[in-house]
Design an enzyme around this catalytic site. Structure first.
Site, PDB file in Angstrom:
ATOM      1  N   ARG A 106      17.380  17.196  33.543  1.00  0.00           N
ATOM      2  CA  ARG A 106      17.978  17.480  34.838  1.00  0.00           C
ATOM      3  C   ARG A 106      17.586  18.881  35.299  1.00  0.00           C
ATOM      4  NH1 ARG A 106      19.856  14.738  39.204  1.00  0.00           N
ATOM      5  NH2 ARG A 106      21.874  15.449  39.958  1.00  0.00           N
ATOM      6  N   THR A 396      14.208   8.165  44.237  1.00  0.00           N
ATOM      7  CA  THR A 396      14.413   7.945  42.798  1.00  0.00           C
ATOM      8  C   THR A 396      13.682   6.689  42.320  1.00  0.00           C
ATOM      9  OG1 THR A 396      16.525   9.093  42.912  1.00  0.00           O
ATOM     10  CG2 THR A 396      16.200   7.759  40.978  1.00  0.00           C
ATOM     11  N   GLN A 433      17.425  18.638  44.371  1.00  0.00           N
ATOM     12  CA  GLN A 433      18.514  18.144  43.518  1.00  0.00           C
ATOM     13  C   GLN A 433      19.780  19.018  43.589  1.00  0.00           C
ATOM     14  OE1 GLN A 433      18.755  14.742  42.225  1.00  0.00           O
ATOM     15  NE2 GLN A 433      16.757  15.316  41.409  1.00  0.00           N
ATOM     16  N   GLY A 484      21.150   6.838  44.180  1.00  0.00           N
ATOM     17  CA  GLY A 484      22.195   7.854  44.264  1.00  0.00           C
ATOM     18  C   GLY A 484      23.470   7.370  43.599  1.00  0.00           C
TER      19      GLY A 484
HETATM   20  N1  GLU Z   1      20.047  12.768  42.986  1.00  0.00           N
HETATM   21  C1  GLU Z   1      20.638  11.515  42.643  1.00  0.00           C
HETATM   22  C2  GLU Z   1      21.306  11.603  41.284  1.00  0.00           C
HETATM   23  O1  GLU Z   1      20.883  12.319  40.430  1.00  0.00           O
HETATM   24  C3  GLU Z   1      19.657  10.399  42.643  1.00  0.00           C
HETATM   25  C4  GLU Z   1      19.197  10.140  44.032  1.00  0.00           C
HETATM   26  C5  GLU Z   1      18.857   8.715  44.282  1.00  0.00           C
HETATM   27  O2  GLU Z   1      18.936   7.883  43.406  1.00  0.00           O
HETATM   28  O3  GLU Z   1      18.491   8.437  45.424  1.00  0.00           O
HETATM   29  O4  GLU Z   1      22.277  10.938  41.089  1.00  0.00           O
END
Ligand code: GLU
Length: 577
Positions: A106, A396, A433, A484
Site C-alpha cells: 500500500r 483497479t 491513493q 473501491g
Molecule cells: N483505492 C481503492 C482502495 O484501495 C481502490 C479503488 C478502486 O477499486 O477503484 O480501496
C-alpha cells in the site's frame, strides 16, 4: 455497455496481429465463458497480460513470477487501473507447506502529509474531484517493493526475465483496448494535464481510439532499469527524483514528496485473517485494507442464516446480506485504518460471540436503516466520518494465479481512480491513493482513525481472497475484484454464490450485483432486478439503481482441475494449460 466490449477488444487484437508484435495476439475468446485447465491458470484484466502470465508459467515460473510479469504488462496496457506508480495487496498460498502470507504494498503518505491536507480554506473537506489531479493525492508507490519482497520469497525465474515481455511490448506497441479508449474519452482532466495529454491524445487533440497502436518507450526504459537494478532503481536515483519533482511541481494541487520519502518506502507482510463459513474457510487481506475484515464480518453474521435454503438473489437473502453489510460498514468506518498508526483489533472484530451479537440485530423482515458501529470488547475509541458514497471510479485490477505446483496468488492492484493523479512520470501514471484517507480529521469530537498522517497508509477496500475447504484444508478458490468500497460487496456476493448457492465460477461473478455500504441498498442497473427493488422498499430499504462495474477474476479448484472466469463487465480473460 461495458459488458459488450470483449468482442470488440478481441477484434482489435486480431487486427493488430497483422503487425509484428512481440507476443502473438491472443486468440479470440468467447465472451463470458469458463476456461478449464488441468495444471495451471491465470486470470487477468487484459488478454495480453494473461497471455504473458501463462507464458511465464509455461517457462516454469511460479505464481508470483506470473503475477509480476502481468503487473508490468498491465502498467502498459491497462494504465488507467494499476501499475508501478501505485500499490496493492497480494495473498500467497504455498501448496507445499500450506503457508499463507499477505504482502502489503500500500502507498504511504509523504512526511509533508497532515490531517488537514484535504480541507479547504474554509476548514471544510474539499471535493474529491478537486483534490485528485496533481501532486497532493499521490502516495509513495508500493507495488515494486512489494513484488520484490514476494519474489525473494517465492520467485523461481530471475527477476529481469519477468520484465522482458512488457519491455518488448512497450517498445513495439500494443492496441489500445475499447475500455482504455472509452476511459480516455470519458476523462475530463486527462487532456488538460501536460504529462498525460501527449500520451493519450493524438496531435490534433482527439483521444486515442480503440485499436490505435501505442508505444511507450519511456516505460520501456523505466522497466529496463528496474529489471537490471531491482526495485532500488525505482526507489533511489533518477526515477525517484523524477517522481518527487513531478509531485512537487504539479498544477493544480502541488504536493510535497521528497526522494527520502520514496527511498524510505517499505513493503510489509501482515497477518492473514480467516473465518470459517459453512464448509469453507475464507482467508482475506487484513489492515490497512478494510476489505478482508468487512467481508469476514459479513460472512460471520450470515452464518446465522441458512442462505443455502433460500432462492439465490431472492428478497430474503438479499435483505440479509444487505443488513449484515450495513453492520460491517459501520464497524469499518469506526475501527479500520493503518494498524501501524491505530490499534485495530481484528481478532475482536471477528470473534464469534461479537458477530453473533451483531447478527442478532438483523431483523429478517425489516431493514434497520443506518447501522451503528458495535462495541467489540476493548475496541479502540477512534472513529471516522461516514464513508464517501460517491460513484466509484472505474479503476483497479485484480489477478488470480495458480501455478503447476498448486501455489496461488490473489493480487489486487491499483492507482485508485481511473488514471490516478493524472500525472505521468517516466512512462507510468502516479496514483491518487491518499484520497482514501478521511478528508476530515475528526467528527463529533472523535479523531478519525483513517485521518492522514506522515508515513501512514490510507485505508483500502481491496480484498484479494482465498477460499479453502474447511475439512481438508485444500484450496477451493482464488478471487478478488476492483471497485473501491464496492469490492467488499462484490467479493462477499461471489463467495455466497460459490459456497451457499454452488454457482459455477462465471455465474458467481457475473450474477447481477446488490450491495449495501450502510446507506441505500444498491442494485445493478439493467439486470432485471425491478421486482427486488420493490420488495426491498417494502422492507424499509432505500434503493439506488446504478451501473456496478466490478471486474472480478476467479479460479475455482473443483478437485478435478482449474476453472477460470473473468467478469464479463470488463475485458479480462482466463488462460490455462
Ligand atoms: N483505492 C481503492 C482502495 O484501495 C481502490 C479503488 C478502486 O477499486 O477503484 O480501496
Amino acid at each position: 455497455m461495458r459488458c459488450c466490449r470483449r468482442l470488440a477488444l478481441a477484434a482489435a487484437l486480431i487486427a493488430l496481429g497483422a503487425c509484428s508484435t512481440p507476443v502473438a495476439a491472443p486468440a479470440p475468446h468467447a465472451a463470458s465463458s469458463i476456461v478449464r485447465a488441468e495444471h495451471q491458470m491465470v486470470v487477468a484484466a487484459h488478454p495480453l497480460a494473461a497471455e504473458i502470465g501463462r507464458d511465464i508459467l509455461r517457462q516454469g515460473g511460479s505464481a508470483v513470477d506470473a503475477a509480476i510479469a502481468m503487473q508490468m504488462v498491465l502498467t502498459l496496457v491497462e494504465p488507467q487501473s494499476s501499475g508501478i506508480g501505485g500499490g496493492g495487496f497480494l495473498l500467497h498460498y504455498s501448496a507445499g507447506t500450506q503457508a499463507l502470507e499477505s504482502y502489503d504494498g500500500r502507498e504511504t503518505a509523504p512526511e509533508s502529509a497532515n490531517r488537514w491536507m484535504f480541507l479547504g480554506d474554509d476548514g471544510l473537506p474539499r471535493s474529491f474531484a478537486d483534490v485528485v489531479p496533481g501532486g497532493l493525492s499521490v502516495g509513495v508507490p508500493g507495488t515494486l517493493r512489494m513484488l520484490e519482497l514476494a519474489h525473494r520469497a517465492h520467485g523461481r525465474l530471475p527477476w529481469h526475465t519477468l520484465f522482458e515481455p512488457a519491455i518488448a511490448l512497450a517498445e513495439d506497441g500494443f492496441a489500445v483496448s475499447t475500455r482504455l479508449a472509452e476511459d480516455i474519452a470519458d476523462d475530463a482532466v486527462l487532456a488538460a494535464q501536460p504529462s498525460t495529454r501527449g500520451y493519450f491524445f493524438n496531435a490534433d487533440g482527439t483521444p486515442l481510439r480503440a485499436g490505435t497502436r501505442l508505444r511507450n518507450p519511456a516505460l520501456a526504459r523505466t522497466l529496463r532499469a528496474v529489471a537490471t537494478g531491482g526495485a532500488d532503481a525505482f526507489y533511489r536515483g533518477s526515477i525517484a527524483a523524477d517522481i518527487a519533482a513531478a509531485v512537487d511541481a504539479a498544477a493544480p494541487n502541488r504536493g510535497g514528496m521528497t526522494t527520502d520519502d520514496i527511498a524510505g518506502y517499505q513493503a510489509q507482510t501482515r497477518p492473514v485473517p480467516c473465518l470459517d463459513y459453512r464448509d469453507a474457510r475464507v482467508c482475506a487481506m487484513g489492515p490497512p485494507s478494510s476489505g478482508g475484515v468487512a467481508i469476514l464480518q459479513i460472512l460471520g453474521m450470515l452464518r446465522h442464516f441458512d442462505l443455502g435454503a433460500m432462492p439465490p438473489d431472492g428478497i430474503d437473502a438479499v435483505h440479509l446480506i444487505a443488513e449484515a453489510s450495513r453492520l460491517a460498514f459501520a464497524d469499518r468506518e469506526r475501527y479500520l485504518a493503518d494498524p501501524d498508526f491505530v490499534p485495530v483489533q481484528v481478532d475482536r472484530l471477528l470473534e464469534e460471540a461479537y458477530l453473533s451479537s451483531r447478527a442478532a440485530d438483523i431483523d429478517p423482515a425489516k431493514s434497520m436503516g443506518e447501522a451503528l458501529p458495535g462495541r467489540p470488547a476493548e475496541a479502540s475509541l477512534l472513529g471516522a466520518l461516514p464513508a464517501r458514497q460517491a460513484a466509484e471510479p472505474l479503476s483497479t485490477s485484480h489477478m488470480s494465479v495458480v501455478d503447476r505446483d498448486g501455489n496461488a496468488v490473489s493480487f489486487t492492484t491499483s492507482i485508485e481512480g481511473a488514471f490516478g493523479a493524472h500525472l505521468m512520470v517516466d512512462g507510468f501514471l502516479l496514483n491518487n491513493q491518499l484520497t482514501d484517507f478521511a478528508f476530515a480529521p475528526a467528527a463529533q469530537g472523535r479523531a478519525a482513525a483513517n485521518r492522514a498522517e506522515p508515513g501512514k497508509r490510507p485505508r483500502s477496500s481491496m480484498s484479494p481472497t482465498l477460499v479453502f475447504d474447511r475439512k481438508s484444508g485444500t484450496l477451493r478458490a482464488v478471487l478478488g475484484s476492483p471497485g473501491g468500497a464496492n469490492i467488499i460487496g462484490y467479493v462477499t456476493q461471489s463467495i455466497v454464490n460459490l459456497v451457499d448457492w454452488r454457482r459455477d465460477p462465471l455465474a458467481a461473478i457475473a450474477a447481477p450485483h446488490f450491495l449495501n455500504r450502510n446507506g441505500p441498498t444498491v442494485l445493478e442497473e439493467a439486470r432485471g432486478l425491478d421486482a427486488l427493488q420493490t420488495a426491498l422498499m417494502a422492507r424499509g430499504h432505500k434503493v439506488k439503481v446504478q451501473e456496478l462495474n466490478s471486474g472480478a477474476n476467479v479460479i475455482v479448484l473443483d478437485g478435478t482441475g482449474l476453472l477460470g472466469a473473468s467478469d464479463p463487465r470488463r475485458e479480462g480473460i482466463a488462460l490455462g494449460d
